[in-house]
Scaffold this motif. Structure first.
Motif, PDB file in Angstrom:
ATOM      1  N   LYS A  34      21.279  11.750  11.108  1.00  0.00           N
ATOM      2  CA  LYS A  34      20.661  12.290  12.315  1.00  0.00           C
ATOM      3  C   LYS A  34      20.463  11.153  13.316  1.00  0.00           C
ATOM      4  N   PHE A  41      17.404   8.782  12.883  1.00  0.00           N
ATOM      5  CA  PHE A  41      17.106   8.721  11.454  1.00  0.00           C
ATOM      6  C   PHE A  41      16.170   7.577  11.079  1.00  0.00           C
ATOM      7  N   ILE A  97      22.866  15.274   4.673  1.00  0.00           N
ATOM      8  CA  ILE A  97      22.387  14.915   6.012  1.00  0.00           C
ATOM      9  C   ILE A  97      21.196  13.976   5.822  1.00  0.00           C
ATOM     10  N   GLU A 135      26.161  12.535   6.842  1.00  0.00           N
ATOM     11  CA  GLU A 135      25.876  12.584   8.277  1.00  0.00           C
ATOM     12  C   GLU A 135      24.482  12.035   8.530  1.00  0.00           C
ATOM     13  N   GLU A 171      18.144  12.470   6.996  1.00  0.00           N
ATOM     14  CA  GLU A 171      17.187  12.787   8.058  1.00  0.00           C
ATOM     15  C   GLU A 171      16.325  11.592   8.433  1.00  0.00           C
ATOM     16  N   LYS A 172      15.881  10.867   7.414  1.00  0.00           N
ATOM     17  CA  LYS A 172      15.001   9.727   7.666  1.00  0.00           C
ATOM     18  C   LYS A 172      15.323   8.666   6.628  1.00  0.00           C
ATOM     19  N   SER A 224      16.562  13.313   2.763  1.00  0.00           N
ATOM     20  CA  SER A 224      17.823  13.939   3.145  1.00  0.00           C
ATOM     21  C   SER A 224      17.859  15.393   2.714  1.00  0.00           C
TER      22      SER A 224
END
Length: 825
Positions: free
Chosen positions: A386, A389, A206, A384, A208-209, A192
């Motif tokens: 993605k 993700f 955020i 949040e 991300e993965k 993140s």
């Protein structure tokens, strides 16, 4: 010839004496399997030694092999192992935790030399606190593992547990050196970006993965929001660290000398930095304070490393140990940011025949960027995801991990994947979620809430019902929900139907239409209890007081315009059908009516400056405010059109704040004020909630009777204090019980205008007397004071309340005893 032989012997001796021996290995906690960072590893009988790194690993290169290797660390038993006659060898250690005894340390007369070091470190807290930065952002890797441990033999012999262990026989068992087994149930990895901005203080992550696998975990998107680093923040430059909703004092806080003693152990080199190594000890072992080791740089008195534990003796329930390890690095601007953090939480067995719980958290941080603040609008959504993700392969995760997964962690992944496919495990995990959330997921719909399935009261008799709602799999735009219930005695159907359309998930924007018909009680309306389904169900049980049938149709619009600021607007049509003797005199008429309808145009704003909210599927979930209060202002206008009978105006203000008060514990206050303009029946007034039951509740005035007072203008202040272990932690016998003092102070001012008093007749049209309502004297507040003890046998609470005013009221009692049960740490 002899010369050559002598030369050869000397050469061989020289080579042997210069030979290098390599000793390496890993030091771990025997109970949890976690690495033990900063442990001392020493070749016995020599001065050759090192400390383990953050991963618990050590490497010794020496020309002196020695006979044995010893590992020691505060809070663990010391262990030694033989060194074999090999040039290179691996020796791993598993250390067992041991009880920490403060009494074994003796400090000499005069000021402790460690005090000056701590004093300087505390004085420079603002220089190194990351919150002093204008902004910062980091890239984080977070790993979480949850295991069941303390698997007692009685627990393992249960039929359902034997079924599980039989299936797992083919998988490598995870044990420590003593053969104590653990059962992994959850494992996650998250990459993140974390963003922080000061003035105003805002945070955002955020995701991300992420990769989540766990028993009973069916929705990765929701779970992934709480597996990132935003929930793993531990800043020792704060005075107080909130952990598990408890506040723990930092070893370098402003009031450090009140809570801690210190021992200067050594001067050591950590990386390239020369550091003071200090042991810290709580002055009172029951206090919410840390014990362990901190390393402070000599050059600037900043924290370099921390290895701190909250001991078992602390005034906590069920928690056997909380351990936090950190390495900190300077940013380009000076303040520190943790580069690595490891947290271990060990929950003990509640009873001897149950199991314990072990949670491990690890966060690695890099790519630090400072003083480049994002705009305020960027922080509207605290967490949040993605869109893609979760679409990453195992090869990707291998490439992105700061360190490869250990053999134990790989075994954990395999075991969790197997566990979640076992039918008995799925049955129990889904059942537990059903009980906790009230809903049971069945593909694209959720069945529930279970609180609507059945109830019993004097009006409905046996009440039976059923409810459904759509979930995220059905749609990420629409939330459809409803229930139907039927009373066997009153033979009435009750129902709720609602449809919510989500227009914007970033700036949370929704439009809802809703229709309902329900059984309510004056002053205890369902609308005020939404979100508390258990209390709502309990309020419908037994004898109902001043019951009525409420019919509602509602249209509601919501939008979060900026971080924490939620605007609500709508229109509501309400019909009141009493099931008790009720009449009122309509304005401008001598006619007595028992039914009425209202049509309200509503508007409201709510602001929580630092409230943490995540999007939970198609709803929002709040994790509460951190430091700032929550403020709400609501307005309602009753109109005589669209079916409304009465014209009026309502205004209500609400303020809530949690106060961290150091040694005095935690305080919470609620300020509630409102006014109603216009002539209305008393069910439309503010009917202050009393409590005639034997049970304590924070939602009511605990010495006030049901329906005792109503107001059209009021202000109330409700304050409750949790003293944690204040005073009781110092009493020799009481402190072992871990009791905690609590206090309450509730004050209410209210009044009713003459026109709202006069529209309530004393007799009905048939000459029978009618129940009216009580009014407060505008110059005389209603006051109640309470005190009590919580954490009795870890579950029970007893409160003693004194009613200080209005003792001349009918059925008023000056003294009340209330009990309650709660599960708190």
């Amino acid at each position: 010839m002899h010369r050559f032989l002598l030369t050869g012997v000397l050469l061989l001796f020289s080579m042997a004496s210069s030979a290098q021996f390599i000793l390496k290995g890993k030091v771990t906690d025997a109970e949890t399997g976690d690495p033990i960072a900063f442990a001392n590893v020493l070749i016995q009988g020599t001065s050759v030694g090192v400390t383990t790194d953050f991963e618990g690993e050590y490497l010794i290169r020496t020309q002196t092999q020695g006979d044995s290797l010893t590992v020691s660390y505060l809070g663990y038993t010391t262990q030694s192992k033989k060194i074999q006659k090999l040039n290179e060898q691996t020796i791993n250690f598993q250390l067992w935790p041991e009880a920490f005894e403060l009494g074994t340390f003796v400090f000499e007369a005069g000021e402790n030399p460690a005090f000056e070091i701590i004093r300087r470190a505390s004085d420079r807290r603002k220089d190194f606190d990351k919150r002093s930065l204008e902004a910062y952002q980091t890239k984080n890797y977070t790993k979480i593992e949850v295991d069941i441990d303390n698997l007692s033999e009685d627990f393992r012999q249960r039929k359902s547990v034997r079924t599980v262990t039989a299936v797992l026989d083919s998988i490598r068992e995870l044990t420590n050196d003593e053969g104590e087994k653990i059962l992994p149930v959850f494992f996650s990895e998250t990459v993140s970006q974390f963003f922080y901005r000061n003035n105003p203080e805002l945070r955002k992550e955020i995701i991300e993965k992420t990769k989540v696998t766990g028993v009973g975990i069916t929705d990765g998107s929701t779970t992934s929001q709480i597996t990132g680093s935003v929930f793993q923040e531990y800043n020792f430059y704060k005075n107080w660290l909130r952990i598990l909703e408890k506040d723990f004092i930092s070893p370098i806080a402003d009031g450090w000398k009140t809570y801690y003693d210190y021992d200067l152990m050594d001067s050591v080199l950590v990386g390239q930095d020369s550091c003071y190594k200090l042991q810290v000890y709580p002055r009172r072992e029951q206090d919410l304070a840390f014990t362990g080791t901190i390393w402070i740089k000599k050059a600037d008195y900043s924290l370099k490393q921390v290895d701190l534990t909250i001991p078992k003796a602390a005034n906590l329930n069920f928690v056997e140990r909380i351990k936090i390890q950190q390495e900190l690095e300077h940013t380009s601007a000076g303040p520190l940011i943790p580069s690595k953090t490891r947290v271990l939480l060990k929950i003990g067995q509640i009873t001897d025949d149950t199991a314990g719980l072990l949670a491990k958290f690890y966060t690695a941080t890099d790519s630090v960027l400072v003083n480049q603040p994002k705009p305020t609008s960027f922080f509207n959504q605290a967490v949040e995801l993605k869109p893609d993700f979760s679409s990453y392969s195992s090869d990707f995760w291998k490439s992105i991990r700061p360190d490869p997964l250990s053999d134990e962690e790989l075994a954990v992944l395999q075991m969790v994947d197997t566990l979640k496919r076992i039918p008995i495990i799925r049955f129990y995990s889904e059942g537990l979620k059903f009980f906790a959330t009230g809903y049971l997921p069945i593909k694209k719909i959720d069945l529930g809430p279970w609180t609507e399935f059945g109830n019993y009261n004097n009006v409905e008799g046996l009440r039976m019902g059923m409810g459904l709602r759509s979930n995220f799999k059905f749609s990420n735009k629409w939330l459809l929900e409803g229930y139907a219930a039927y009373g066997l005695v009153d033979q009435r159907w009750k129902y709720k139907l609602a449809a919510t359309y989500i227009l914007d998930r970033i700036r949370w924007t929704t439009l809802q239409v809703r229709s309902s018909r329900e059984l309510d009680q004056v002053g205890l309306e369902m609308e005020n209890l939404e979100g508390n389904s258990v209390f709502l169900a309990a309020s419908r049980f037994g004898t109902l007081r001043r019951p009525f049938v409420s019919t509602n149709q509602r249209l509601v619009f919501q939008r979060e315009f900026f971080k924490g600021f939620l605007f609500t607007a709508g229109i509501n049509h309400f019909q009141f059908d009493p099931l008790f003797d009720f009449y009122y005199q309509a304005k401008g008429s001598n006619e007595l009516k028992s039914q009425f309808k209202t049509t309200e145009i509503r508007g409201g704003i709510r602001y929580g400056r630092d409230e943490l909210i995540i999007i939970n599927d198609n709803t929002r979930a709040s994790f509460g405010p951190n430091r700032w209060p929550i403020v709400a202002l609501n307005f309602a206008k009753g109109i005589q059109s669209l079916g409304g009978d009465i014209r009026y105006t309502k205004l209500n203000f609400y303020l809530y704040q949690r106060l961290t008060m150091g040694i005095l514990g935690v305080g919470r206050y609620e300020l509630d004020a409102g006014k109603i303009w216009g002539e209305v029946p008393y069910p439309v007034l503010k009917n202050h909630l009393g409590n005639e039951t034997f049970f304590y509740t924070t939602a009511a005035f605990n010495t006030m009777n049901f329906n005792e007072f109503a107001s059209d203008k009021f202000v109330s202040l409700r304050y409750r204090q949790s003293f944690e272990g204040f005073l009781l932690n110092s009493l020799p016998l009481i402190k072992k019980l871990k009791w905690r003092m609590v206090g309450n102070a509730n004050v209410l001012f209210g009044s009713v205008r003459n026109e709202n008093i006069q529209n309530v007749p004393s007799i009905d049209p048939f000459g029978n007397p009618l129940k009216t309502f009580g009014r407060l004297d505008p110059s005389k507040p209603y006051v109640e004071l309470g005190y009590g003890i919580e954490n009795i046998f870890k579950f029970f609470r007893v409160d003693f309340f004194h009613r200080m005013t209005y003792l001349d009221q009918p059925e008023a009692k000056p003294f009340h005893v209330k009990v309650s049960a709660q599960i708190i740490l």
